[in-house]
Design a protein around this motif. Structure first.
Motif, PDB file in Angstrom:
ATOM      1  N   ASN A   3       1.836   2.981   3.143  1.00 41.01           N
ATOM      2  CA  ASN A   3       2.681   2.305   4.128  1.00 41.01           C
ATOM      3  C   ASN A   3       4.025   3.005   4.263  1.00 41.01           C
ATOM      4  O   ASN A   3       4.352   3.936   3.516  1.00 41.01           O
ATOM      5  CB  ASN A   3       2.890   0.841   3.733  1.00 41.01           C
ATOM      6  CG  ASN A   3       1.631   0.015   3.902  1.00 41.01           C
ATOM      7  OD1 ASN A   3       0.695   0.423   4.580  1.00 41.01           O
ATOM      8  ND2 ASN A   3       1.615  -1.152   3.284  1.00 41.01           N
TER       9      ASN A   3
ATOM     10  N   SER B 262       5.689  -3.550   6.091  1.00 40.45           N
ATOM     11  CA  SER B 262       4.671  -2.617   5.611  1.00 40.45           C
ATOM     12  C   SER B 262       5.126  -1.999   4.288  1.00 40.45           C
ATOM     13  O   SER B 262       5.497  -0.828   4.215  1.00 40.45           O
ATOM     14  CB  SER B 262       4.448  -1.526   6.668  1.00 40.45           C
ATOM     15  OG  SER B 262       3.401  -0.658   6.295  1.00 40.45           O
TER      16      SER B 262
ATOM     17  N   ASN C 133       0.864  -1.173   0.000  1.00 39.41           N
ATOM     18  CA  ASN C 133       0.000   0.000   0.000  1.00 39.41           C
ATOM     19  C   ASN C 133       0.906   1.229   0.000  1.00 39.41           C
ATOM     20  O   ASN C 133       1.839   1.314   0.800  1.00 39.41           O
ATOM     21  CB  ASN C 133      -0.911  -0.001   1.233  1.00 39.41           C
ATOM     22  CG  ASN C 133      -1.955   1.102   1.174  1.00 39.41           C
ATOM     23  OD1 ASN C 133      -1.640   2.277   1.000  1.00 39.41           O
ATOM     24  ND2 ASN C 133      -3.212   0.711   1.336  1.00 39.41           N
TER      25      ASN C 133
END
Length: 906
Positions: free
Chosen positions: A73, A79, A70
Motif C-alpha cells: 500500500n 491504505s 499491506n
C-alpha cells in the motif's frame, strides 16, 4: 558498604548498518499536527514544568495497521502499511511521522532508519482509538496435548525465559510433579508442560533464540572462519565461553573474536585452532524490540513493549544517539540487561536523550546475559558510557515509574550531567537509583555533574544486602542528590533468604561509597577519595536501617535533610582505608536526626568534619559514637559528642514535627528548628518554598511558613526589650540599657537608663548631673526629677500636654470595632482582638466566621490543608474554597483520588 564484586557490562550494539541495499523511498502521504517532547539541551527544568510543546509538523505522515494493512500500500490512512519491517527499510525525512494503529500488535523489532533534525524530529506514534500499539517479543504457543491431571504439553525446542498466560507472568517449577496451580510451567527435553484447568489459550513464551553453527568456511590464508546465520547476531559462545565482538572484520585478530556482517548475514570468527565437530558455537540473535543506533532527533511515544528478550542490550536500545525522546511507553515483563539502555560506543557523545512519563517494570536478567558474565541483569533503565569516559551526557529521566527490576531500577555508569527527576522507583532487586564513576578502578570519578532530585524511592534491595535506595558509587565531582523522598528499603537483616545469613550490613537510604572490591584471587581493594563538590540536601529519609552512609568517601556536604526512625544509625561515617585512614571534609549542617533506635551519629575515622546547626532527638548515653585511628570507640550523649568540637550551635531537642506518625515532617509553630539554621546559599526547600521565610533558614527539609501577622514594636507599644510578636517569635524593640544622652539629650555625661518591665525606658540615675528639659511640655517629668508644670482641676497630664479628664472606653463600648490599636477616646490606645465565641476580627470589625478558605500557594485553584476563617463570601488572595491540592508547591499537582508524598497516584 560494598563487600561484593561490582561489575558493570556495557550494552553493546553490533548493528553497523541496518539498511545496506536500495530501499523504498516513501511518497507523500499527508501532514499532521501533534504534541512532541521538547528537544532542547538539558537546562535542568523544574520538575513541574510542562514537558510537551505543540508543534506543527510539516513532513509526511505514514500509517501502519497490523490487521488491515499491506506493505504494498501507499502508507496512507486509507491504505496503510502492515509490518514494522516495511517501516525499518523505508527512508524518512525530518518532520515525518509514522503512526501505528491502536489495538494492533507486532511481533517484530522497530529499527528507525533515518534521523530527524532540530525542530523537525521524525516521530513514531499511535493513531486511532483503543489500547496503545503493542510490540512483543513473545512467541504464541499452540498444539497443546493433554498430559493428564490438568496438565498440557507442547513441543518447544528452546527453553523459555518467561511464559505468559493471557499476559500474566507464569511461574516456573522444578519438575512436572510440582505443577499444581494455574500459570505454572516446566520445560525439559524440548517439551513444555503447563498446569491449566482447560485447554490453554493465549499462552506466549519469551525465548532468546540461538543457533548452533557447524558449517564453517575458512578465509584462505587466515584463521578466520565464516558461516551464514538466519538472524542478526548479538553475541556468541564457543564451547560455553563468551566471545568478544570485534566491531569490524579488520579487527578479527585473536581467538574468540567475532563479527556479524548485516549486509551479507555472515558471522565471522577468529579461531586459533581449526574448528572441529567438537567445537560448539552458539550464536544468539538480536531480540530487543526497539533498536536505535546512530540516529538523532527522534520521538517515540505511546507504545507498549512486552515479552522481549535482549541479552546484553535493552528492550529499547539507544546507542550513539542524540535528541531521542521516549515518552509514554510501557516496557514490561521482559528479560534483558535493561528495559531501556542508553549507551555510547563509537567514541562520540551520546546525549540529550529523554525518557519521560513511562512505566518500566518486571525487567529480569536473562540466562544469556548471566552466562556472559554480567552480575548486572534486569536493570530498569541504564545509561552507560565506555570505561573512563563521560560520553553519555545531558540525558533526562523524568517522571517515570520504574519497579520490580532484577537489579537496579535506574543505573548510571561513567555518565555525566544527567538529570534523574520526578521518578517513582520501588521494589528493585538492588539499589533504586545507582550512579557510578564506572566499573573499573581507572574509570572511577568519571560520573560528574549528575542531579538526582524529586524522586520517590522505596522498597528496593529486595535481593541484595549492603544496598541503598540512592547509591553514589565512586562518582566524580559536583553530583547533587536533593528533594528526594527515600524510605522503607527492604529489611535484609531479617530476610533469611538473602545471604550471608550472618554478618549482614543492612540497607541505607542514601549512600556515598568510594570502595572498590574484587574477591580475586588475589583480593583487590581500592579507595577512591578524590572527588569534590558532592552534596545531598533537602531530602527526607525515614524507616531505614541507616539514613545516610558515607563510606571511604571525602568532601560530602549534607544539608537540611530530615532523617527519621532509623534502626542502626541516622548518619554512618566510616573509613577502613588502610592508606589514607580518614574520611575528610564532611560538612553536616541544618539537618534533623530523630530516631528512638540506634545511633543518631556513628563517626569512625573522620577528620576535618564540620557539624553544626543540627537538631538531634532524643538524647541518650549511647546515641552518639566516635572513634579515632588506633583508639577505642566512645559512645556518649549529645553533651559528650559536642565536647570534642562539633555541633557548637546544634541542640538536642524535640523538633516538633506536625505529625511524624503520618510522615508529616513540617515544623510546628514553636519548633526549635525555626530560624535556627545557617545560610548555605540554598534557595528552596523540599516543597520549593523560598528559603528563608524568616530571619534565617530553618533546620530540616521543610521551611516553616507562618500564616500569622507578626506585631511590630509600635503595635505592641514597646520602646525597648525583647517581646513576643504574637507568632511564636520575638521582636527586638531596643537595647535594655542605653546612655541617657541618646534619648534625653539633656544629661551631661555617663547617665544610663534601663528598660522597665512594661517595655519603657526609665529615668536617668539620680546621681547624674542633669539639666531639666521642658521644651514643648505643659506638664510632666522634666527629665531630671522635677516637673514642667501643673494642670488645672479637671485636667490630666498626657504626654506633657494638659487634657480635660476623660474616661477611656472599653472594648465592649467600642464593639463591633476591633483591632490591636484602637483609640480609647481619651488619647490612648486599646487592643480589642477578642470578639467572643464564633466571631473573629476582620477588617476592623467583629463578625461571624461563616466561611473557611484554604491556602493556595501555587495559585492553581486547589488549596492545601492550611486554612483561615473569614466572614466574607469571597476568599482573599491566594486562598480558595477547597483543600484538594496534593501538593501546594507544585502547580501541576492538583486534585487526585490518592495523594501520597507530594504525588498523585492512580
Amino acid at each position: 558498604m560494598i563487600k561484593s564484586m561490582i561489575k558493570f557490562v556495557k550494552t553493546k550494539v553490533l548493528l553497523k548498518k541496518r539498511i545496506s541495499t536500495p530501499v523504498f523511498i516513501a511518497g507523500v502521504a499527508g501532514t499532521i499536527g501533534m504534541s512532541l517532547l521538547a528537544l532542547n539541551p538539558v537546562v535542568q527544568p523544574p520538575i513541574e514544568e510542562d514537558l510537551t510543546v505543540r508543534m506543527a509538523i510539516t513532513g509526511n505522515v505514514y500509517y501502519v495497521d497490523s490487521g488491515a494493512g499491506n506493505d504494498n500500500n501507499a502508507g496512507t490512512l486509507a491504505s496503510p502499511w502492515k509490518t514494522l519491517n516495511k517501516v525499518n527499510y523505508t527512508v524518512f525525512n525530518p518532520g515525518d511521522s509514522i503512526l501505528l494503529k491502536r489495538g494492533g500488535q507486532w511481533q517484530e523489532m522497530l529499527v528507525p532508519s533515518s534521523s530527524g533534525s532540530s525542530g523537525a524530529p521524525i516521530t513514531y506514534d499511535a493513531y486511532g482509538t483503543g489500547d496503545n500499539p503493542v510490540i512483543t517479543g513473545g512467541t504464541v504457543l499452540g498444539n497443546w496435548q493433554s498430559a493428564g491431571a490438568n496438565k498440557y504439553s507442547t513441543t518447544l525446542s528452546l527453553r523459555p525465559e518467561m511464559l505468559f498466560f493471557n499476559n500474566m507472568l507464569g511461574t516456573a517449577v522444578s519438575s512436572v510433579g510440582n505443577l499444581s496451580a494455574a500459570n505454572q510451567w516446566f520445560w525439559q527435553n524440548n517439551v513444555l508442560t503447563v498446569y491449566s484447568l482447560t485447554l490453554p489459550v493465549n499462552v506466549e513464551a519469551t525465548i532468546h533464540q540461538y543457533y548452533t553453527i557447524a558449517n564453517w568456511s575458512n578465509i584462505s590464508g587466515t584463521k578466520i572462519y565464516t558461516a551464514s546465520v538466519p538472524k542478526p547476531i548479538e553475541m556468541i559462545f564457543i564451547n560455553g565461553q563468551a566471545g568478544t565482538s570485534a566491531g569490524s572484520l579488520d579487527n578479527l585478530n585473536a581467538n574468540g573474536k567475532y563479527f556479524y556482517d548485516w549486509s551479507s548475514g555472515n558471522l565471522s570468527v577468529y579461531f586459533d585452532l581449526v574448528p572441529t565437530a567438537s567445537t560448539v558455537v552458539e550464536a544468539y540473535a538480536f531480540q530487543n524490540l526497539i533498536n536505535v543506533q546512530q540516529k538523532n532527533y527522534l520521538v517515540i511515544q505511546n507504545l507498549t513493549l512486552r515479552h522481549g528478550s535482549a541479552g546484553l542490550q535493552g528492550i529499547v536500545s539507544l546507542a550513539d544517539t542524540k535528541y531521542v525522546t521516549l515518552n509514554n511507553l510501557v516496557i514490561s515483563d521482559s528479560v534483558s540487561l535493561a528495559g531501556v539502555a542508553i549507551s555510547a560506543y563509537s567514541g562520540a557523545l551520546t546525549g540529550n536523550n529523554t525518557v519521560s512519563n513511562s512505566q518500566i517494570y518486571n525487567i529480569k536478567g536473562s540466562r544469556v546475559s548471566k552466562a556472559f558474565g554480567s552480575s548486572l541483569n534486569g536493570i530498569g533503565l541504564s545509561i552507560a558510557g565506555p570505561d573512563n569516559t563521560s560520553l553519555t551526557k545531558y540525558n533526562q529521566i523524568l517522571t517515570n515509574t520504574i519497579y520490580n527490576s532484577g537489579t537496579y531500577n535506574i543505573s548510571l555508569s561513567a555518565s555525566s550531567n544527567n538529570i534523574i527527576s520526578g521518578n517513582t522507583v520501588y521494589n528493585g532487586g538492588w539499589a533504586g537509583i545507582n550512579f557510578s564513576g564506572g566499573p573499573q578502578i581507572i574509570s572511577s570519578g568519571t560520573g560528574t555533574g549528575n542531579t538526582v532530585e524529586y524522586n520517590t524511592v522505596y522498597g528496593n534491595c529486595q535481593v541484595k544486602d549492603d544496598c541503598a535506595g540512592i547509591n553514589a558509587f565512586r562518582v566524580g565531582d559536583n553530583n547533587v542528590i536533593r528533594y528526594n523522598l527515600v524510605h522503607d528499603q527492604h529489611d535484609t537483616i531479617n530476610d533469611g533468604s538473602i545471604l550471608p545469613s550472618i554478618g549482614k550490613l543492612g540497607t541505607v537510604g542514601i549512600r556515598f561509597d568510594g570502595t572498590y572490591y574484587s574477591p580475586g584471587p588475589p583480593p583487590v581493594y581500592d579507595y577512591f577519595t578524590a572527588s569534590t563538590g558532592n552534596r545531598a540536601y533537602y531530602n527526607i529519609i525515614y524507616n531505614e536501617y541507616e539514613g545516610f552512609q558515607i563510606y571511604n568517601f571525602n568532601n560530602v556536604d549534607l544539608a537540611n535533610n530530615t532523617v527519621y526512625n532509623t534502626t542502626y544509625a541516622g548518619l554512618m561515617l566510616m573509613s577502613d582505608n588502610p592508606v589514607n585512614k580518614y574520611i575528610n571534609n564532611t560538612i553536616v549542617k541544618n539537618n534533623i536526626f530523630d530516631s528512638n533506635s540506634g545511633y543518631l551519629i556513628y563517626d569512625s575515622y573522620t577528620q576535618q568534619s564540620n557539624f553544626d546547626n543540627n537538631i538531634y532527638f532524643p538524647d541518650g548515653p549511647t546515641k552518639f559514637y566516635w572513634q579515632d585511628v588506633g583508639a577505642n570507640g566512645i559512645s556518649s550523649n549529645f553533651s559528650g559528642w559536642s565536647s570534642h568540637g562539633q555541633d557548637v550551635h546544634s541542640i538536642s531537642n524535640n523538633p516538633l514535627f506536625v505529625d511524624s506518625a503520618a510522615k508529616n515532617f513540617r515544623l510546628q509553630t514553636g519548633s526549635p528548628g525555626i530560624n535556627k539554621g545557617v545560610s548555605l546559599n540554598l534557595t528552596s526547600d523540599f516543597e520549593k518554598t523560598t528559603v528563608p521565610q524568616g530571619s534565617a533558614p530553618d533546620v530540616g527539609a521543610y521551611e516553616y511558613i507562618s500564616t500569622c501577622l507578626p506585631q511590630t514594636c509600635a503595635i505592641l507599644g514597646k520602646a525597648c526589650g525583647l517581646w513576643p510578636n504574637g507568632c511564636g517569635e520575638t521582636v527586638n524593640c531596643g537595647l535594655t540599657l542605653q546612655d541617657c544622652t541618646v534619648f534625653f539629650g539633656t544629661c551631661l555625661v555617663g547617665g544610663t537608663q534601663g528598660c522597665t518591665s512594661d517595655g519603657q525606658y526609665g529615668s536617668c540615675s539620680a546621681t547624674d548631673p542633669r539639666i531639666a528639659n521642658c521644651s514643648g511640655k505643659q506638664c510632666g517629668d522634666d527629665g531630671c526629677g522635677g516637673v514642667c508644670g501643673a494642670c488645672q482641676t479637671g485636667q490630666t497630664c498626657v504626654s506633657g500636654v494638659c487634657q480635660v479628664n476623660c474616661t477611656p472606653k472599653t472594648c465592649s463600648q467600642l464593639s463591633p470595632a476591633c483591632g490591636s490599636s484602637l483609640s480609647d477616646g481619651c488619647g490612648g490606645m486599646i487592643s480589642c482582638t477578642s470578639c467572643g465565641a464564633g466571631k473573629i476580627c476582620e477588617s476592623g470589625q467583629c463578625c461571624t466566621a461563616s466561611y473557611t478558605y484554604y491556602r493556595d500557594a501555587d495559585v492553581d485553584g486547589y488549596g492545601s490543608s492550611t486554612l483561615i476563617k473569614s466572614c466574607k463570601s469571597t476568599p482573599p488572595s491566594r486562598y480558595v474554597k477547597n483543600n484538594k491540592d496534593c501538593n501546594d508547591s507544585y502547580k501541576t499537582t492538583k486534585y487526585c483520588s490518592w495523594c501520597y508524598s507530594r504525588y498523585c497516584h492512580k
